[in-house]
Write a protein that holds these residues in place. Structure first.
Motif, short mmCIF file in Angstrom:
data_model
loop_
_atom_site.label_atom_id
_atom_site.label_comp_id
_atom_site.label_asym_id
_atom_site.label_seq_id
_atom_site.Cartn_x
_atom_site.Cartn_y
_atom_site.Cartn_z
N ALA A 120 0.82 -1.21 0.00
CA ALA A 120 0.00 0.00 0.00
C ALA A 120 0.86 1.26 0.00
CB ALA A 120 -0.94 -0.01 1.20
N LEU A 121 1.91 1.27 0.82
CA LEU A 121 2.81 2.43 0.85
C LEU A 121 3.51 2.61 -0.49
CD1 LEU A 121 4.41 1.93 4.39
CD2 LEU A 121 2.63 3.56 3.76
N ALA A 122 3.97 1.52 -1.06
CA ALA A 122 4.64 1.60 -2.36
C ALA A 122 3.70 2.12 -3.44
CB ALA A 122 5.19 0.23 -2.75
N MET A 123 2.45 1.71 -3.36
CA MET A 123 1.48 2.10 -4.40
C MET A 123 1.04 3.55 -4.29
SD MET A 123 -0.81 -1.35 -4.76
CE MET A 123 -0.04 -2.88 -5.33
N VAL A 124 1.18 4.15 -3.12
CA VAL A 124 0.93 5.59 -3.04
C VAL A 124 1.83 6.31 -4.04
CG1 VAL A 124 1.12 7.65 -1.59
CG2 VAL A 124 0.17 5.55 -0.63
N VAL A 125 3.08 5.87 -4.11
CA VAL A 125 4.02 6.45 -5.07
C VAL A 125 3.75 5.93 -6.47
CG1 VAL A 125 6.45 6.61 -5.74
CG2 VAL A 125 5.80 6.79 -3.33
N ALA A 126 3.74 4.62 -6.63
CA ALA A 126 3.73 4.02 -7.96
C ALA A 126 2.40 4.19 -8.69
CB ALA A 126 4.07 2.54 -7.86
N CYS A 127 1.30 4.29 -7.94
CA CYS A 127 -0.02 4.36 -8.57
C CYS A 127 -0.67 5.73 -8.46
CB CYS A 127 -0.95 3.32 -7.96
SG CYS A 127 -0.39 1.63 -8.14
N ASP A 128 -0.39 6.47 -7.38
CA ASP A 128 -1.09 7.73 -7.17
C ASP A 128 -0.27 8.96 -7.53
OD1 ASP A 128 -3.21 6.26 -6.19
OD2 ASP A 128 -2.66 6.52 -4.10
N TRP A 181 0.18 17.32 -7.13
CA TRP A 181 -0.05 15.89 -6.98
C TRP A 181 1.00 15.23 -6.11
CZ3 TRP A 181 -4.72 14.75 -7.70
CH2 TRP A 181 -5.48 15.36 -8.69
N MET A 182 2.24 15.73 -6.17
CA MET A 182 3.26 15.19 -5.29
C MET A 182 2.96 15.54 -3.83
SD MET A 182 6.97 15.28 -7.21
CE MET A 182 6.85 16.77 -8.18
N ALA A 183 2.57 16.77 -3.57
CA ALA A 183 2.28 17.18 -2.20
C ALA A 183 1.10 16.38 -1.64
CB ALA A 183 1.98 18.67 -2.15
N LEU A 184 0.07 16.19 -2.44
CA LEU A 184 -1.09 15.44 -1.98
C LEU A 184 -0.71 14.01 -1.62
CD1 LEU A 184 -4.17 16.00 -1.65
CD2 LEU A 184 -4.47 14.93 -3.89
N LEU A 240 1.18 9.85 2.49
CA LEU A 240 2.22 8.88 2.84
C LEU A 240 2.78 9.17 4.24
CD1 LEU A 240 3.55 6.42 1.53
CD2 LEU A 240 5.28 7.95 0.58
N GLU A 241 3.04 10.44 4.52
CA GLU A 241 3.53 10.82 5.85
C GLU A 241 2.54 10.39 6.92
OE1 GLU A 241 5.76 12.76 8.95
OE2 GLU A 241 6.35 12.31 6.88
N ALA A 242 1.26 10.60 6.67
CA ALA A 242 0.25 10.25 7.67
C ALA A 242 0.22 8.75 7.94
CB ALA A 242 -1.12 10.72 7.19
N PRO A 254 8.45 15.12 8.02
CA PRO A 254 9.69 14.75 8.72
C PRO A 254 9.93 13.25 8.81
CG PRO A 254 8.04 15.53 10.28
CD PRO A 254 7.51 15.83 8.91
N THR A 255 8.86 12.46 8.90
CA THR A 255 9.07 11.00 8.99
C THR A 255 9.63 10.47 7.68
OG1 THR A 255 7.12 10.94 10.43
CG2 THR A 255 8.04 8.83 9.73
#
Length: 218
Positions: A100-108, A139-142, A147-149, A191-192
């Motif tokens: 799920a974390l990886a897909m935030v980047v790869a898909c979203d 889109w990167m900020a969103l 992801l940080e959350a 920061p995380t």
């Protein structure tokens, strides 16, 4: 027989960057086959490369007679054929979290900011440079906010996105933060993610995968 890997990629492609990290973490030797995405309209559009990648995209991994496309599929393939060290956890719920974390980047995030999208914005919709930059940063900020959350104060987050060893999620995170800096983003709101990135970049596998360290980098 010596195992042979060839990676078709581009030094600044974040998707190829993910795969380089994974290969390095596995300690696998591979030959890089550069495909320049910007030169002469993009070498990915040449007919001979379409036989390798019908979508005209990198990365593509050649393993013997096999061609594996799409960075996430390549990373999972590597994890299956070379299980140690693992890039996906042993426990199902932890594997789901890493994916799920990886897909935030790869898909979203990444699909809205890659080269073919920004070229379409410019050539077909007439977006100027400032408008394209605003699009990418939005889109990167969103995505990075979400992801940080998901990693901040989560009990499974350790030195890395999941626990105390890098996983597929970290393979995706580091290239995305590289891209964000490339487009002038201030990352201090996350920061995380920055802490995890620093832990990743202390490892040779991540350092050696960096864009500027690649043989096709200018």
């Amino acid at each position: 027989m010596v195992e042979r890997f060839e990676l078709y990629g581009y030094w600044r492609s974040s998707a190829a960057y993910r795969v380089r990290i994974a290969l390095n973490l596995k300690g696998l030797e591979y030959e890089q086959v550069p495909v320049h995405l910007a030169r002469d309209g993009g070498e990915q559009h040449r007919p001979q490369f379409h036989e390798i990648s019908p979508q005209a995209q990198v990365p593509v991994l050649r393993h013997g007679a096999r061609l594996i496309r799409q960075s996430m599929a390549i990373i999972e393939y590597l994890d299956e054929v070379h299980p140690a060290p693992p890039l996906l956890p042993a426990v199902s719920r932890d594997r789901a979290r890493v994916r799920a974390l990886a897909m935030v980047v790869a898909c979203d995030i990444h699909p809205l900011n890659n080269l073919r999208v920004t070229r379409y914005l410019e050539r077909e919709l007439g977006a100027n440079e400032a408008q394209r930059l605003a699009w990418m940063q939005h889109w990167m900020a969103l995505g990075l906010e979400g992801l940080e959350a998901q990693v901040a104060d989560h009990p499974s987050t350790g030195d890395f996105c999941e626990g105390e060893a890098p996983t597929m999620a970290d393979c995706c995170l580091v290239p995305q933060l590289y891209n964000a800096r490339r487009y002038g983003m201030d990352l201090t709101a996350w920061p995380t993610l920055l802490r995890i990135e620093a832990n990743c970049m202390a490892l040779g596998a991540f350092q050696d995968a960096a864009p500027e360290a690649q043989p096709d980098a200018p």
